[in-house]
Structure formats: C-alpha cells, structure tokens
Design a protein around this motif. Structure first.
Motif, short mmCIF file in Angstrom:
data_model
loop_
_atom_site.label_atom_id
_atom_site.label_comp_id
_atom_site.label_asym_id
_atom_site.label_seq_id
_atom_site.Cartn_x
_atom_site.Cartn_y
_atom_site.Cartn_z
N ARG A 87 9.60 14.62 -1.45
CA ARG A 87 8.33 15.30 -1.64
C ARG A 87 8.35 16.65 -0.95
N GLU A 88 7.84 17.67 -1.63
CA GLU A 88 7.74 18.98 -1.00
C GLU A 88 6.31 19.13 -0.49
N TYR A 89 6.19 19.33 0.80
CA TYR A 89 4.87 19.43 1.41
C TYR A 89 4.37 20.86 1.31
N GLN A 90 3.08 21.01 1.03
CA GLN A 90 2.48 22.34 0.94
C GLN A 90 2.14 22.81 2.34
N ALA B 269 0.83 -1.21 0.00
CA ALA B 269 0.00 0.00 0.00
C ALA B 269 0.87 1.26 0.00
N LEU B 270 1.94 1.27 0.80
CA LEU B 270 2.86 2.39 0.83
C LEU B 270 3.55 2.57 -0.52
N PHE B 271 3.93 1.46 -1.13
CA PHE B 271 4.56 1.46 -2.45
C PHE B 271 3.64 2.08 -3.50
N VAL B 272 2.40 1.62 -3.55
CA VAL B 272 1.43 2.13 -4.53
C VAL B 272 1.14 3.61 -4.27
N PHE B 273 0.94 3.97 -3.01
CA PHE B 273 0.65 5.35 -2.66
C PHE B 273 1.82 6.26 -3.05
N ALA B 274 3.04 5.82 -2.81
CA ALA B 274 4.21 6.62 -3.18
C ALA B 274 4.30 6.78 -4.69
N LEU B 275 4.10 5.70 -5.45
CA LEU B 275 4.15 5.79 -6.91
C LEU B 275 3.10 6.74 -7.46
N VAL B 276 1.87 6.61 -6.97
CA VAL B 276 0.80 7.50 -7.43
C VAL B 276 1.12 8.95 -7.06
N ASP B 277 1.63 9.17 -5.87
CA ASP B 277 1.97 10.52 -5.42
C ASP B 277 3.08 11.12 -6.29
N ILE B 278 4.08 10.34 -6.63
CA ILE B 278 5.16 10.82 -7.49
C ILE B 278 4.62 11.19 -8.86
N ILE B 279 3.79 10.35 -9.41
CA ILE B 279 3.28 10.56 -10.78
C ILE B 279 2.38 11.78 -10.86
N ILE B 280 1.50 11.99 -9.90
CA ILE B 280 0.55 13.10 -10.00
C ILE B 280 1.10 14.42 -9.45
N ARG B 281 2.20 14.37 -8.72
CA ARG B 281 2.77 15.59 -8.14
C ARG B 281 3.43 16.43 -9.23
N PRO B 282 3.19 17.76 -9.26
CA PRO B 282 3.88 18.63 -10.23
C PRO B 282 5.39 18.59 -10.03
N GLY B 283 6.12 18.74 -11.11
CA GLY B 283 7.57 18.65 -11.06
C GLY B 283 8.24 19.66 -10.14
N ASP B 284 7.60 20.83 -9.93
CA ASP B 284 8.21 21.83 -9.06
C ASP B 284 8.05 21.50 -7.58
N GLN B 285 7.32 20.43 -7.27
CA GLN B 285 7.16 20.01 -5.88
C GLN B 285 7.95 18.74 -5.58
N VAL B 286 8.89 18.40 -6.47
CA VAL B 286 9.74 17.23 -6.28
C VAL B 286 11.14 17.74 -5.96
N ARG B 287 11.72 17.22 -4.88
CA ARG B 287 13.02 17.71 -4.46
C ARG B 287 14.12 16.69 -4.71
N HIS B 288 15.33 17.20 -4.89
CA HIS B 288 16.58 16.45 -4.95
C HIS B 288 16.82 15.63 -6.21
#
Length: 130
Positions: A55-58, A10-29
């Motif tokens: 992940r950059e948190y809002q 579940a953590l794996f799937v949630f992380a993958l979905v979060d990476i894919i839908i997150r805008p590129g300017d909110q991805v760090r490193h």
C-alpha cells in the motif's frame, strides 16, 4: 480465545476492502489482483504484507506538496518517449505504448519520404521528367 481469530478476520476484511477501493497507482510491487489473491490465500500474513509493503500511504495534508505544471520541453519527435507522467511519476503502460506507436509511425513516414526523395533524385539523374 475468540479475540485473535476475530481480529485476524477484521484485518483480512479491512485489507481486502482497502485493496479493492484503492486506485491502481497507489498499489506497489504487484498488481491489485495479485494482492487480493495473496490476502485471500494467506489472510494474516497477506494482510500484514499489504499494509507493510503493498500500500502506498498518502502524505498528510500539512506535508502535501502543490501540483505544478511541468516545464515545457523542446523535444524532437524522434526522441525516446517519456516514461514520466506530467506530475513526475511513471506513466501508464498504455501511454508508453501509444507514444512508441507514434514514434514508429513518424520513423516509417520519414523512411518513406527518404525513399521517395531517393527515387526522385534517381529519376532526375537518369534524365527522366519528374
């Protein structure tokens, strides 16, 4: 016994979905694609790393600052291109390259003008009509 692998998945799937839908300017490193590979190759560790450092948190809505227009800058066209976007963060690489290309074009244009002026001065000094 089944709970730990299920939570990891579940953590794996949630992380993958979060990476894919997150805008590129909110991805760090790292770029998004690199994070996807890390999470796929190391599901548990990669997912934890993604949520910890990638992940950059809002900010919450109560702490959200208002966007303001940047102050107008009196800049020379020959000054170094800005590395900041209007909102204060770093601009994209494409924007930096476009600004650099404009700066190079302006410098080449000025060099050509100086050469033409020098040639005109040389002609005038030699007594040739312009």
């Amino acid at each position: 016994m089944v709970l730990l692998p299920l939570l990891t998945f579940a953590l794996f799937v949630f992380a993958l979905v979060d990476i894919i839908i997150r805008p590129g300017d909110q991805v760090r490193h790292l770029p998004k694609l690199a994070w996807v590979f890390i999470v796929i190759l190391l599901p548990l560790i990669g997912s934890i790393l993604w949520f910890a450092v990638g992940r950059e948190y809002q900010q919450s809505s109560s702490h959200r600052s208002t966007l303001r227009m940047p102050a107008a800058r009196n800049r020379s066209p020959y000054s170094a291109p800005s590395t900041e976007a209007p909102y204060g963060g770093p601009s994209s690489t494409e924007a930096q390259l476009a600004a650099l290309e404009r700066e190079i074009e302006a410098a080449e244009r000025d060099l050509r003008i100086r050469r033409l002026e020098e040639e005109l001065r040389h002609r005038n000094d030699a007594g040739e009509p312009a």
